[in-house]
Design an enzyme around this catalytic site. Structure first.
Site, short mmCIF file in Angstrom:
data_model
loop_
_atom_site.label_atom_id
_atom_site.label_comp_id
_atom_site.label_asym_id
_atom_site.label_seq_id
_atom_site.Cartn_x
_atom_site.Cartn_y
_atom_site.Cartn_z
CB CYS A 94 20.95 -0.08 47.82
SG CYS A 94 22.40 -0.10 46.75
CB THR A 340 31.58 19.65 29.31
OG1 THR A 340 31.15 19.49 27.95
CG2 THR A 340 32.62 20.76 29.37
CE1 TYR A 341 35.77 13.80 29.96
CE2 TYR A 341 33.41 13.54 30.23
CZ TYR A 341 34.70 13.39 30.71
OH TYR A 341 34.90 12.82 31.95
CD GLU A 417 27.83 11.22 24.94
OE1 GLU A 417 28.08 12.32 24.41
OE2 GLU A 417 27.31 10.28 24.30
#
Length: 446
Positions: A94, A340-341, A417
């Protein structure tokens, strides 16, 4: 300046991510406060913060934990902390994190020669290499013997337990953050190698434009398929939530776990050789993740969460050896698990708990951790194959993540999401690695 003959570098990327259009990141609206917090913590708003800011509650917690690891009082000197993060990020090739922590290392007064190869670093830091590679690729192989070799009286060079716990949390943090960097396709920062050019822009080609991603190859057909996938997933979630606890023997539960753990999910993608700035900081680059239970081979014993868990064992040990760090990590795990939405793709008012739990438990399953009270049949019901390919690649071989793998799962979902899924993978992977190293330390201390 260019008129006076001074070469002015030009940023190559059009946004923080090669996978997510910049306008999508801005549309999801990172609020000003969290970006100010990022600037105050890091002295800049980097690409990691910009993408994580799609989930402000998580970013606040992440920044607080990372700041404590790298900057606050602790057993390790500041330049060593950044160098350990460099060693860890190099395991997953990375260069983004290698360059970021190399800059932090030099700012903290580190010797530049150490960055030209591990052989220039002190023997004490080099002695972490075995733990570094095991934590990054096969943490289930870590035993109390590895701890003893570093901390027992007579070990040369000797680590204190407090120093060692600080070092292993830094390494596990960097390894899991590599998963996020690769999984979100983060572009190099404008001042990183690969992030700028002195050449004028070409009109014919923009290498980092998401428009060239596989997601745009057959738009209407994929949208239709994606909509069907969402409806199928919604139906399956509702069915699982409505099912009464089915009578299932312990043997059947174990069989379902083993089936999930040994399922063949292809992840091998051949990438070009990593740049020299990464390769010179890696010992045994050929040592990689191997399936926890390759078919036909004797698998190491499964770690049962009931025998050693974060809540009952790891949290308190870490807090004792590195005060406040257990609390910070626990808060981060809680936030990502409960985030969470109440929406999914085009649907609102959705309870996504079963999906989030399946993701978390699938990653722990890949790392050989089993929950006796969880039915792993749910993983197969909720996680379709393209999602499993993405999750396994990102958790186990993050450097092999590609735009195609990112765009092929959850095709109708918002990018935010997918970033949420990335956060779950990153934190579940981090907790799995910590459980193995903390269990080894617990056994050593007995």
């Amino acid at each position: 300046m260019s008129e006076q003959g001074v070469q002015v570098p030009r940023a190559l990327a059009s946004g923080p991510s090669a996978f997510i259009p910049a306008k999508e990141i801005l549309k999801e609206g990172p609020n000003q406060d969290v970006l100010i917090e990022s600037f105050l913590s890091l002295g800049r708003v980097d690409h990691i913060s910009m993408v994580m800011a799609m989930h402000p509650a998580y970013l606040c917690c992440f920044l607080k934990t990372q700041h404590a690891l790298l900057e606050m009082d602790g057993p390790l000197p500041r330049q060593w902390r950044h160098y350990i993060a460099v060693m860890a990020a190099a395991r997953h090739h990375c260069s983004y994190l290698v360059q970021q922590h190399s800059a932090g290392y030099l700012e903290a007064g580190g010797e530049e020669s150490w960055l030209s190869g591990l052989e220039h670093a002190p023997a004490k830091l080099r002695s972490l290499q075995t733990l570094n590679k095991l934590l990054a690729h096969r943490p289930w192989l870590i035993t109390q013997q590895h701890i003893q070799e570093l901390v027992c009286p007579g070990a040369e060079p000797r680590w204190s337990l407090a120093e060692l716990i600080h070092a292993v949390v830094l390494m596990a943090h960097a390894h899991s953050l590599c998963s996020f960097v690769w999984g979100c396709g983060l572009n190099p920062e404008p001042d990183h190698i690969g992030g700028y050019s002195f050449q004028p822009p070409s009109l014919s080609h923009s290498p980092h434009s998401p428009a060239h991603s596989p997601a745009h190859e057959d738009g209407r057909h994929e949208l239709a398929d994606g909509a069907v996938e969402v409806e199928v997933l919604m139906k399956r979630m509702v069915e699982l939530q409505q099912q009464q606890e089915e009578e299932c023997t312990q043997e059947e539960m174990v069989t379902r776990f083993e089936r999930e753990r040994s399922e063949s999910i292809p992840t091998a993608v051949v990438r070009g050789a990593p740049p020299d700035l990464v390769l010179r900081l890696v010992e045994e680059p050929e040592f990689r993740y191997e399936d926890f239970a390759p078919r036909g081979e004797q698998a190491p014993p499964t770690m049962r969460a009931q025998d050693y868990s974060w809540e009952d064992h790891g949290f308190s040990l870490l807090n004792r050896l590195l005060p406040d760090m257990g609390q910070l990590l626990d808060e981060k795990f809680q936030i990502v698990c409960n985030l969470t939405y109440h929406r999914m793709a085009m649907h609102e008012g959705v309870d996504t708990h079963t999906l989030r739990k399946a993701l978390w438990n699938y990653i722990h399953c890949l790392y050989g951790i089993r929950y006796d009270d969880y039915d792993y049949g749910s993983v197969n019901v909720l996680l379709e194959r393209s999602l499993k390919v993405f999750v396994k690649t990102m958790a186990c071989h993050p450097e092999q993540t590609t735009a195609r793998i990112y765009h092929s799962f959850w095709r109708h979902f918002r990018h935010s999401e997918k970033v949420h899924a990335n956060l779950i993978v990153m934190e579940a992977r981090l907790q799995a690695a910590l459980l193995y190293i903390l269990r080894a330390i617990t056994h050593y201390m007995r």
